[in-house]
Design a protein around this motif. Sequence first.
Motif, PDB file in Angstrom:
ATOM      1  N   SER A  19      19.671 -19.176  31.032  1.00  0.00           N
ATOM      2  CA  SER A  19      20.838 -19.579  30.389  1.00  0.00           C
ATOM      3  C   SER A  19      21.314 -21.185  31.070  1.00  0.00           C
ATOM      4  O   SER A  19      21.041 -21.145  32.275  1.00  0.00           O
ATOM      5  N   VAL A  20      21.318 -22.105  30.099  1.00  0.00           N
ATOM      6  CA  VAL A  20      21.826 -23.271  30.838  1.00  0.00           C
ATOM      7  C   VAL A  20      22.893 -23.754  30.307  1.00  0.00           C
ATOM      8  O   VAL A  20      23.300 -25.029  30.507  1.00  0.00           O
ATOM      9  N   ALA A  21      23.796 -22.908  29.710  1.00  0.00           N
ATOM     10  CA  ALA A  21      25.025 -23.364  29.283  1.00  0.00           C
ATOM     11  C   ALA A  21      26.024 -23.840  30.554  1.00  0.00           C
ATOM     12  O   ALA A  21      25.915 -23.227  31.577  1.00  0.00           O
ATOM     13  N   GLY A  22      26.642 -24.794  30.338  1.00  0.00           N
ATOM     14  CA  GLY A  22      27.654 -25.252  31.373  1.00  0.00           C
ATOM     15  C   GLY A  22      26.902 -26.065  32.654  1.00  0.00           C
ATOM     16  O   GLY A  22      27.672 -26.411  33.463  1.00  0.00           O
ATOM     17  N   LEU A  23      25.673 -26.341  32.322  1.00  0.00           N
ATOM     18  CA  LEU A  23      25.178 -27.088  33.578  1.00  0.00           C
ATOM     19  C   LEU A  23      25.538 -28.530  33.512  1.00  0.00           C
ATOM     20  O   LEU A  23      25.807 -29.191  34.428  1.00  0.00           O
ATOM     21  N   GLY A  24      25.958 -29.058  32.115  1.00  0.00           N
ATOM     22  CA  GLY A  24      26.394 -30.292  32.390  1.00  0.00           C
ATOM     23  C   GLY A  24      25.420 -31.507  32.452  1.00  0.00           C
ATOM     24  O   GLY A  24      24.429 -31.339  32.765  1.00  0.00           O
ATOM     25  N   THR A  25      26.033 -32.671  32.010  1.00  0.00           N
ATOM     26  CA  THR A  25      25.163 -33.827  32.359  1.00  0.00           C
ATOM     27  C   THR A  25      24.436 -34.377  33.421  1.00  0.00           C
ATOM     28  O   THR A  25      23.614 -35.000  33.575  1.00  0.00           O
ATOM     29  N   ALA A  26      25.445 -33.869  34.782  1.00  0.00           N
ATOM     30  CA  ALA A  26      24.979 -34.203  35.901  1.00  0.00           C
ATOM     31  C   ALA A  26      23.609 -33.542  36.286  1.00  0.00           C
ATOM     32  O   ALA A  26      22.563 -34.175  36.949  1.00  0.00           O
ATOM     33  N   VAL A  27      23.401 -32.315  35.711  1.00  0.00           N
ATOM     34  CA  VAL A  27      21.999 -31.943  35.878  1.00  0.00           C
ATOM     35  C   VAL A  27      20.746 -32.723  35.272  1.00  0.00           C
ATOM     36  O   VAL A  27      19.968 -32.890  35.800  1.00  0.00           O
ATOM     37  N   LEU A  28      21.232 -32.960  34.085  1.00  0.00           N
ATOM     38  CA  LEU A  28      20.141 -33.911  33.122  1.00  0.00           C
ATOM     39  C   LEU A  28      19.902 -35.119  33.682  1.00  0.00           C
ATOM     40  O   LEU A  28      18.791 -35.857  33.466  1.00  0.00           O
ATOM     41  N   THR A  29      20.695 -35.776  34.556  1.00  0.00           N
ATOM     42  CA  THR A  29      20.368 -36.948  35.224  1.00  0.00           C
ATOM     43  C   THR A  29      20.140 -37.029  36.554  1.00  0.00           C
ATOM     44  O   THR A  29      20.106 -38.056  37.282  1.00  0.00           O
ATOM     45  N   ALA A  30      19.784 -35.761  37.128  1.00  0.00           N
ATOM     46  CA  ALA A  30      19.540 -35.651  38.482  1.00  0.00           C
ATOM     47  C   ALA A  30      17.903 -36.116  39.056  1.00  0.00           C
ATOM     48  O   ALA A  30      17.761 -36.327  40.141  1.00  0.00           O
ATOM     49  N   CYS A  31      17.045 -36.073  37.967  1.00  0.00           N
ATOM     50  CA  CYS A  31      15.815 -36.158  38.373  1.00  0.00           C
ATOM     51  C   CYS A  31      15.591 -37.824  38.487  1.00  0.00           C
ATOM     52  O   CYS A  31      16.443 -38.751  38.082  1.00  0.00           O
ATOM     53  N   GLY A  32      14.364 -38.097  38.798  1.00  0.00           N
ATOM     54  CA  GLY A  32      14.007 -39.781  39.139  1.00  0.00           C
ATOM     55  C   GLY A  32      14.114 -40.359  37.925  1.00  0.00           C
ATOM     56  O   GLY A  32      13.923 -39.977  36.874  1.00  0.00           O
ATOM     57  N   GLY A  33      14.212 -41.771  37.991  1.00  0.00           N
ATOM     58  CA  GLY A  33      14.681 -42.450  36.979  1.00  0.00           C
ATOM     59  C   GLY A  33      13.109 -43.023  36.496  1.00  0.00           C
ATOM     60  O   GLY A  33      12.568 -42.645  35.332  1.00  0.00           O
ATOM     61  N   SER A  34      12.893 -44.385  36.966  1.00  0.00           N
ATOM     62  CA  SER A  34      11.883 -45.219  36.393  1.00  0.00           C
ATOM     63  C   SER A  34      10.345 -44.411  36.717  1.00  0.00           C
ATOM     64  O   SER A  34      10.309 -43.464  37.727  1.00  0.00           O
ATOM     65  N   ASP A  35       9.507 -44.746  35.887  1.00  0.00           N
ATOM     66  CA  ASP A  35       8.023 -44.079  36.011  1.00  0.00           C
ATOM     67  C   ASP A  35       7.382 -44.585  37.364  1.00  0.00           C
ATOM     68  O   ASP A  35       6.619 -43.614  37.982  1.00  0.00           O
ATOM     69  N   SER A  36       7.999 -45.584  37.863  1.00  0.00           N
ATOM     70  CA  SER A  36       7.471 -46.124  39.348  1.00  0.00           C
ATOM     71  C   SER A  36       8.278 -45.460  40.395  1.00  0.00           C
ATOM     72  O   SER A  36       7.769 -45.915  41.724  1.00  0.00           O
ATOM     73  N   GLY A  37       9.237 -44.901  40.230  1.00  0.00           N
ATOM     74  CA  GLY A  37      10.001 -44.570  41.208  1.00  0.00           C
ATOM     75  C   GLY A  37      11.222 -45.352  41.538  1.00  0.00           C
ATOM     76  O   GLY A  37      11.185 -46.507  41.145  1.00  0.00           O
ATOM     77  N   SER A  38      12.387 -45.067  42.146  1.00  0.00           N
ATOM     78  CA  SER A  38      13.594 -45.941  42.112  1.00  0.00           C
ATOM     79  C   SER A  38      13.263 -46.703  43.402  1.00  0.00           C
ATOM     80  O   SER A  38      12.348 -46.142  44.257  1.00  0.00           O
ATOM     81  N   THR A  39      14.145 -47.636  43.815  1.00  0.00           N
ATOM     82  CA  THR A  39      14.318 -48.191  44.930  1.00  0.00           C
ATOM     83  C   THR A  39      15.392 -48.418  45.637  1.00  0.00           C
ATOM     84  O   THR A  39      16.451 -48.506  45.034  1.00  0.00           O
ATOM     85  N   ASP A  40      15.684 -48.188  46.893  1.00  0.00           N
ATOM     86  CA  ASP A  40      16.864 -48.292  47.628  1.00  0.00           C
ATOM     87  C   ASP A  40      17.280 -49.561  48.330  1.00  0.00           C
ATOM     88  O   ASP A  40      16.495 -50.438  47.812  1.00  0.00           O
ATOM     89  N   ARG A  44      12.766 -49.441  49.777  1.00  0.00           N
ATOM     90  CA  ARG A  44      12.108 -48.576  49.846  1.00  0.00           C
ATOM     91  C   ARG A  44      12.030 -47.672  48.577  1.00  0.00           C
ATOM     92  O   ARG A  44      12.950 -47.615  47.691  1.00  0.00           O
ATOM     93  N   THR A  45      10.567 -47.424  48.093  1.00  0.00           N
ATOM     94  CA  THR A  45      10.302 -46.402  46.968  1.00  0.00           C
ATOM     95  C   THR A  45      11.053 -45.160  47.357  1.00  0.00           C
ATOM     96  O   THR A  45      10.827 -44.397  48.280  1.00  0.00           O
ATOM     97  N   VAL A  46      11.738 -44.795  46.627  1.00  0.00           N
ATOM     98  CA  VAL A  46      12.539 -43.221  46.682  1.00  0.00           C
ATOM     99  C   VAL A  46      11.801 -42.090  45.418  1.00  0.00           C
ATOM    100  O   VAL A  46      11.974 -42.575  44.227  1.00  0.00           O
ATOM    101  N   PHE A  47      11.526 -41.079  45.966  1.00  0.00           N
ATOM    102  CA  PHE A  47      11.169 -40.070  44.913  1.00  0.00           C
ATOM    103  C   PHE A  47      12.075 -38.963  45.295  1.00  0.00           C
ATOM    104  O   PHE A  47      12.329 -38.579  46.329  1.00  0.00           O
ATOM    105  N   GLU A  48      12.498 -37.927  44.371  1.00  0.00           N
ATOM    106  CA  GLU A  48      13.007 -36.857  44.437  1.00  0.00           C
ATOM    107  C   GLU A  48      12.100 -35.555  44.937  1.00  0.00           C
ATOM    108  O   GLU A  48      10.994 -35.396  43.907  1.00  0.00           O
TER     109      GLU A  48
END
Length: 433
Positions: A19-40, A44-48
């Motif tokens: 079940s994924v009910a109640g997980l909320g949008t925070a979960v859906l936005t938790a993974c990495g963003g751009s295809d090349s990885g984010s930058t801090d 630095r290149t950041v990956f989760e």
Amino acid sequence: MSASDVSRFSRRRFLGAVSVAGLGTAVLTACGGSDSGSTDSKGRTVFEWWHIQTSEPGKSLWAEQAKAFEKAHPDIRVKIVALENDAFKSKVTALTGSGKLPDLYNTWGGGVLKQQVDAGLVEDITEQVKGWIDELVPASRKAYEFDGRTYAVPNDIGAVGFWYNKALFKRVKIQAPPATWSELLDAVEKLKAAGITPIALGGKEKWPGMYYWAYLAIRLAGIDGMQKAADAKDFTGAAFVKAGEHLKELVDLGPFQKGFLGAAYSGPTGQAATMGNAKAAMELMGQWAPREEAAQGKGLGDDLGFFPFPAVDGGPGKSTDVFGGGGGYAVRKGGPKEAVEFLKFFVGAEANRKEVEGGVLPVNKAAQDALDDPNLKAVLDLLNKSTGFQLYLDQAYPPAVGQEVNDSVAALIAGSKSPEQVTRSITQVAKSQ
């Protein structure tokens, strides 16, 4: 993967949709963003990196490995997301539905990974791992390869076999571990006659019982026969019915501890504790068993031994065909190349040797010298000499089929399904996929 994480979670991996009910949008936005990885802020290149090492020593070891990689690659930052197994499965299920997985995430291969690959969510890393993937034990890589392409890198491998109490065997004058199915049944009868519980089983969670039917099917159908049945989505063949009949022979002897149908694997009254407290003579379990027996009970120390699942007459399967699995990591489609570079470091010989401290059987052939536990050496020797390797059925097959294997075999053990009904139920679900 640490033995404690494996023991608590690894055999509950693919028991159907969660079940994924109640997980909320925070979960859906938790993974990495751009295809090349984010930058801090430091450029630095950041990956989760999502993993399930939430207990020691794995939790600290995995963090140390990330820091060591960052030290060697100061332009890269590894952001760790450590999740308990069930929470991990729920969140990854939600992310799969959203169409984007974490940058680098835990996977057990098989049916679930294949579904993610087919959905276009996983990076094909075949070309990126050339030149170093051959350093790894061949059996460890099979669950992550489809149509000759590589979609994940293993970091541990293991096999299921019988763990036994040497002192209890000696008490009833069993001179050597059973090498055949009939010898195993004889051992069960001797132990019962002496007032000793022959086998500990966590019937509540279903997957521990599935091991018996799976191994019997492997012995009677052979590795090729297992694959043919999966491809045809038909498990009603004579070998699979016979596997159920043999399991019923065992069940009819009453080999398990009192209350086994309600017993979990872990916990103070579970399978591991029953074995670890010398309240049973055997358990059929993976390579994490010794640590979990010691964690949940007292542990057996030098009285603990290991032997492969016995040979079974009447089929093409060999006694050297092995049933097991492991864990690995996949990269999301379009994920940062730095994540694959980290995998190269993580399964390198030096890092892999350190992971042995966390209960991991080394996947890097050059790291096998780090293993000093005689029983785990026996498991590794079994893997190295294996003539065939079958992934856990509830991983090898699509989730719904794996669920049905577990459920139907549990029903057979409980006495509510016949061997024929087990094969028909699994086939029905397989054909519906």
